[in-house]
Design a protein around this motif. Structure first.
Motif, mmCIF file in Angstrom:
data_model
loop_
_atom_site.group_PDB
_atom_site.id
_atom_site.type_symbol
_atom_site.label_atom_id
_atom_site.label_comp_id
_atom_site.label_asym_id
_atom_site.label_seq_id
_atom_site.Cartn_x
_atom_site.Cartn_y
_atom_site.Cartn_z
ATOM 1 N N LEU A 137 12.405 7.453 17.585
ATOM 2 C CA LEU A 137 12.802 8.705 17.118
ATOM 3 C C LEU A 137 13.523 8.583 15.844
ATOM 4 O O LEU A 137 13.480 9.749 15.111
ATOM 5 C CB LEU A 137 13.626 9.008 18.231
ATOM 6 C CG LEU A 137 12.841 9.385 19.568
ATOM 7 C CD1 LEU A 137 14.062 9.744 20.798
ATOM 8 C CD2 LEU A 137 11.969 10.664 19.522
ATOM 9 N N ILE A 138 14.457 7.731 15.746
ATOM 10 C CA ILE A 138 14.983 7.723 14.320
ATOM 11 C C ILE A 138 14.142 7.456 13.153
ATOM 12 O O ILE A 138 14.639 8.417 12.365
ATOM 13 C CB ILE A 138 16.248 6.658 14.397
ATOM 14 C CG1 ILE A 138 17.152 6.666 15.702
ATOM 15 C CG2 ILE A 138 16.930 6.366 13.092
ATOM 16 C CD1 ILE A 138 17.995 5.579 16.026
ATOM 17 N N ALA A 139 13.300 6.580 13.325
ATOM 18 C CA ALA A 139 12.446 6.517 12.085
ATOM 19 C C ALA A 139 11.742 7.608 11.925
ATOM 20 O O ALA A 139 11.182 8.099 10.819
ATOM 21 C CB ALA A 139 11.492 5.233 12.393
ATOM 22 N N GLY A 140 11.217 8.448 12.865
ATOM 23 C CA GLY A 140 10.492 9.570 12.840
ATOM 24 C C GLY A 140 11.271 10.737 12.092
ATOM 25 O O GLY A 140 10.773 11.347 11.014
ATOM 26 N N LYS A 180 6.023 10.827 22.394
ATOM 27 C CA LYS A 180 5.655 9.919 23.218
ATOM 28 C C LYS A 180 6.716 8.724 23.762
ATOM 29 O O LYS A 180 7.279 8.704 24.702
ATOM 30 C CB LYS A 180 4.366 9.067 22.794
ATOM 31 C CG LYS A 180 3.982 7.878 23.562
ATOM 32 C CD LYS A 180 3.747 8.389 25.165
ATOM 33 C CE LYS A 180 2.486 9.082 25.233
ATOM 34 N NZ LYS A 180 2.227 9.481 26.486
ATOM 35 N N ALA A 181 7.407 8.750 22.602
ATOM 36 C CA ALA A 181 8.996 7.777 22.597
ATOM 37 C C ALA A 181 9.888 8.578 23.702
ATOM 38 O O ALA A 181 10.360 7.956 24.604
ATOM 39 C CB ALA A 181 9.510 7.451 21.538
ATOM 40 N N GLN A 182 10.165 9.930 23.255
ATOM 41 C CA GLN A 182 10.844 10.609 24.347
ATOM 42 C C GLN A 182 10.280 10.772 25.483
ATOM 43 O O GLN A 182 11.434 10.641 26.648
ATOM 44 C CB GLN A 182 11.144 12.150 23.606
ATOM 45 C CG GLN A 182 11.887 13.054 24.203
ATOM 46 C CD GLN A 182 13.256 12.512 23.997
ATOM 47 O OE1 GLN A 182 14.031 12.013 22.993
ATOM 48 N NE2 GLN A 182 13.946 12.510 25.297
ATOM 49 N N GLN A 216 -1.994 1.777 23.772
ATOM 50 C CA GLN A 216 -1.924 1.790 25.029
ATOM 51 C C GLN A 216 -1.184 2.885 25.354
ATOM 52 O O GLN A 216 -1.619 3.955 26.323
ATOM 53 C CB GLN A 216 -1.436 0.581 25.707
ATOM 54 C CG GLN A 216 -2.342 -0.656 25.601
ATOM 55 C CD GLN A 216 -1.700 -1.765 26.069
ATOM 56 O OE1 GLN A 216 -0.613 -2.146 25.998
ATOM 57 N NE2 GLN A 216 -2.683 -2.797 26.620
ATOM 58 N N GLU A 217 -0.221 3.396 24.829
ATOM 59 C CA GLU A 217 0.741 4.249 25.145
ATOM 60 C C GLU A 217 0.445 5.804 24.457
ATOM 61 O O GLU A 217 0.191 6.878 25.070
ATOM 62 C CB GLU A 217 2.400 4.081 24.983
ATOM 63 C CG GLU A 217 2.774 2.923 25.695
ATOM 64 C CD GLU A 217 4.297 2.487 25.428
ATOM 65 O OE1 GLU A 217 5.009 3.428 25.645
ATOM 66 O OE2 GLU A 217 4.461 1.304 25.232
ATOM 67 N N LEU A 218 0.111 5.542 23.170
ATOM 68 C CA LEU A 218 -0.007 7.043 22.373
ATOM 69 C C LEU A 218 -1.377 7.304 22.646
ATOM 70 O O LEU A 218 -1.740 8.537 22.572
ATOM 71 C CB LEU A 218 0.324 6.541 20.881
ATOM 72 C CG LEU A 218 0.226 7.749 19.950
ATOM 73 C CD1 LEU A 218 1.160 8.830 20.321
ATOM 74 C CD2 LEU A 218 0.249 7.322 18.486
ATOM 75 N N PHE A 272 13.717 0.061 21.692
ATOM 76 C CA PHE A 272 12.362 0.584 21.191
ATOM 77 C C PHE A 272 12.162 1.983 20.829
ATOM 78 O O PHE A 272 11.851 2.398 19.800
ATOM 79 C CB PHE A 272 11.317 -0.293 21.901
ATOM 80 C CG PHE A 272 9.666 -0.063 21.254
ATOM 81 C CD1 PHE A 272 9.562 -0.841 20.557
ATOM 82 C CD2 PHE A 272 9.203 0.870 21.894
ATOM 83 C CE1 PHE A 272 8.379 -0.532 19.849
ATOM 84 C CE2 PHE A 272 7.863 1.028 21.462
ATOM 85 C CZ PHE A 272 7.380 0.209 20.109
ATOM 86 N N TYR A 273 12.188 2.489 21.880
ATOM 87 C CA TYR A 273 11.744 4.146 21.689
ATOM 88 C C TYR A 273 12.837 4.754 20.929
ATOM 89 O O TYR A 273 12.258 5.654 20.334
ATOM 90 C CB TYR A 273 11.512 4.662 23.185
ATOM 91 C CG TYR A 273 10.416 4.003 24.177
ATOM 92 C CD1 TYR A 273 9.202 3.920 23.645
ATOM 93 C CD2 TYR A 273 10.903 3.189 25.197
ATOM 94 C CE1 TYR A 273 8.207 3.478 24.220
ATOM 95 C CE2 TYR A 273 9.844 2.757 26.174
ATOM 96 C CZ TYR A 273 8.378 2.970 25.476
ATOM 97 O OH TYR A 273 7.464 2.430 26.306
#
Length: 597
Positions: free
Chosen positions: A559-562, A540-542, A16-18, A554-555
């Motif tokens: 960022l950290i996992a990426g 998208k998270a940013q 839905q978001e990405l 969540f967002y």
């Protein structure tokens, strides 16, 4: 024992978001695929899988399938669960409304399949092959064949299989011996044996429709002489009703490393009545409709296994107390700290996480691409087919190879307990290995990618994907915090193009250079693609962090996992590049007779 929970928040983030799936659905004419409908389906699927399917996973593995007097039965509870699966309408989700389907997007079906496979790989196998069977009949079958088979396949009353491999042939389908001879009524009688037939026989459905490749006498040798047939376990009337038993029997079921609750059968055809699908000697071309569908589904199994392994390992790592953190006590009220505080455990958990969530972004992107190939404009359909052609072998092979690593980490996080069957982690690893093998091994996918898709298209298919990535990198680089990562990923894309040219030049002098480079090439491209998907998710998270005050954690975790992916996973691609650049001479120099025991 790990308790699987469908990762609904992450699924919705990606879809839905990405990818803004609802806007796409509206453009493609899927009026019923509203946000409310989407949420309701996911919620009900998660509940069904949790309550009905997941509890059968370990017991099914322990019991396995039974074969007695030619009859195959599934483990306790499977038949009842399958009946509930059919009653819930799950097989019909993305099927054609003309044959009783709900006409929803393929991508929604993909999500439900992920849940099923994460919860119980073996169970998911039974309805899984039916979708490829239906796609093959719908695309290539006659109207009479569609009316005979599709309504009951769509409803789930019947299931389908794919019958390719024979004992002497393996992957080399040109060696097949299964024979099909014309009957007076226009049908064919088939004789031969097929092996490794997933869900080839069972007690779940009333009938099984086998999609079989065979050779008609007088046909050309090799793959040019292959024809395609629909062969039901029970004969079918013109009205689509089950009739008497056909000449189809089970010789045995395989005793396997994993997916033990899925019946993998040796199928014998003895004057079995079958129906020619499409034109004579065009069977392999049409079979690719089934195989490509199955290959993407297997890529989804890789995603599902990575998710299940991550969930199990994460829950254990939060609870298991061992030693103290070297940077200071983190659990002062306990006798030790939970193992999640230790860097090496973090390394394994984050590796699982980035493989699962990166795989989800890729598999869902391709599922939405299939939706475009079904209902887009002519231009959109052509672009979608080109993208699927290139990325299907990558999705199948890379997502399953990384899943094997993720499940191995799952065992490792549990330590000695991971090696014990009651915890479920070693089963997950055993079940997942088959995903690297069936529908074409990693090596087969790699040669398909490099020889047929990349070099075979003179680089056009690859250029289109590189263009998609680099266009996004221009957008991402406008954000200061992503400019460096965009530059890094751009360098990998440049190196990929350079390697492709080098391989092409070397292959002119030595054709073995393509095969020698192929797996490393696929893995390099896979790591680059996951980097692309992770950067898309980070952007998208940013954007969501800046526009919303909710779900900050969540967002931020995205960022950290990426960043972990770019720091610790993407650099692996460089080792594959070096292997490619070193060439295949040492790989092929040793004569076969000089390999020593």
């Amino acid at each position: 024992m790990p308790e699987y929970k469908a990762p609904l928040r992450d699924i919705k983030f990606v879809m839905q978001e990405l990818y803004d799936c609802h806007n796409l659905y509206a453009k493609l004419g899927y009026e019923d695929a509203t946000a409310d409908m989407f949420d309701a389906i996911l919620s009900e699927a998660a509940k069904f899988v949790s309550e009905e399917i997941a509890p059968l996973n370990i017991s099914g593995d322990q019991e396995g399938c039974h074969f007695e007097n030619g009859i195959v039965t599934t483990p306790k509870g499977f038949k009842q669960a399958y009946q509930k699966y059919v009653e819930g309408g799950w097989p019909t989700l993305a099927q054609n409304i003309d044959y009783g389907g709900q006409g929803l997007p393929h991508s929604i079906h993909t999500i439900v399949n992920e849940m099923l496979s994460s919860a119980n790989h073996s169970f998911a196998m039974y309805p899984g092959l039916s979708h490829g069977c239906m796609a093959t009949l719908e695309k290539h079958g006659s109207e009479q064949q569609k009316q005979m088979f599709l309504p009951k396949l769509v409803s789930g009353q019947w299931t389908g299989t794919m019958c390719l491999t024979e004992p002497h042939a393996g992957t080399d389908l040109g060696l097949l011996r299964c024979k099909a001879e014309l009957n007076d009524d226009g049908s064919y009688r088939l004789n031969g044996t097929k092996i490794f037939i997933s869900a080839g026989d069972h007690d779940l459905s009333d009938n099984i429709v086998h999609i079989v490749i065979a050779r008609i006498p007088g046909s050309p040798a090799g793959t040019k002489g292959i024809s395609l047939f629909a062969v039901p376990k029970f004969n079918v009337t013109d009205e689509g009703e089950k009739s008497d038993r056909n000449g189809v029997s089970v010789g045995s079921i395989e005793h396997k490393m994993g997916i033990k609750a899925s019946a993998t059968c040796v199928i014998n055809f003895d004057n079995a009545k079958g129906y020619l699908i499409g034109e004579v000697n065009r069977g392999l071309n049409m079979m690719f409709t089934f195989m490509n569908s199955a290959r993407l589904a297997v890529g989804g199994e890789g995603l599902a296994a990575s998710e299940a392994a991550f969930q199990g390992a994460l829950a254990y790592a939060k609870e298991r107390l061992q030693m103290r953190s070297v940077s200071g006590v983190k659990n002062p009220d306990g006798v030790a700290d939970p193992i999640i505080v230790h860097p090496d455990v973090r390394r394994m958990l984050l590796t699982q996480k980035v493989f699962a969530e990166g795989g989800r972004a890729m598999i869902y992107d391709l599922a939405l691409t299939i939706d475009k190939s079904h209902r887009g404009s002519d231009l959109e359909k052509a672009a979608a087919e080109a993208k699927l052609a290139l990325l299907t072998p990558v999705a199948k092979a890379f997502a399953t190879e990384t899943a094997m690593e993720a499940t191995s980490h799952g065992v490792q996080v549990f330590g000695g307990h991971g090696y014990i069957s009651e915890w479920g982690m070693e089963q997950l690893m055993r079940d997942t290995k088959i995903s690297c093998l069936y529908e074409g091994t990693t090596g087969i996918q790699a040669i398909d990618l490099l020889a047929r898709k990349v070099l075979g298209s003179q680089g056009k298919l690859l250029a289109a994907s590189i263009s998609e990535i680099t266009s996004f990198l221009v957008e991402a680089s406008e954000y200061q915090q992503f400019s460096a990562l965009s530059g890094i990923l751009g360098e990998y894309c440049t190196r990929l193009q350079s390697m492709t040219k080098q391989i092409s030049v070397k292959a002119q002098d030595n054709a073995d250079e393509v095969g020698a480079a192929s797996v490393d090439y696929l893995m390099f491209l896979g790591y680059v693609l996951y980097g692309y998907y992770w950067l898309k998710m980070m952007l998208k998270a940013q954007q969501s962090l800046q526009s919303s005050a909710t779900e900050q954690d969540f967002y931020q975790s995205k960022l950290i996992a990426g960043q972990f992916y770019f720091d610790r996973i993407l650099p692996r691609a460089l080792s594959h590049a070096l292997c490619i650049e070193n060439g295949g001479h040492s790989m092929m120099a040793l004569e076969s007779e000089h390999f020593a025991f």
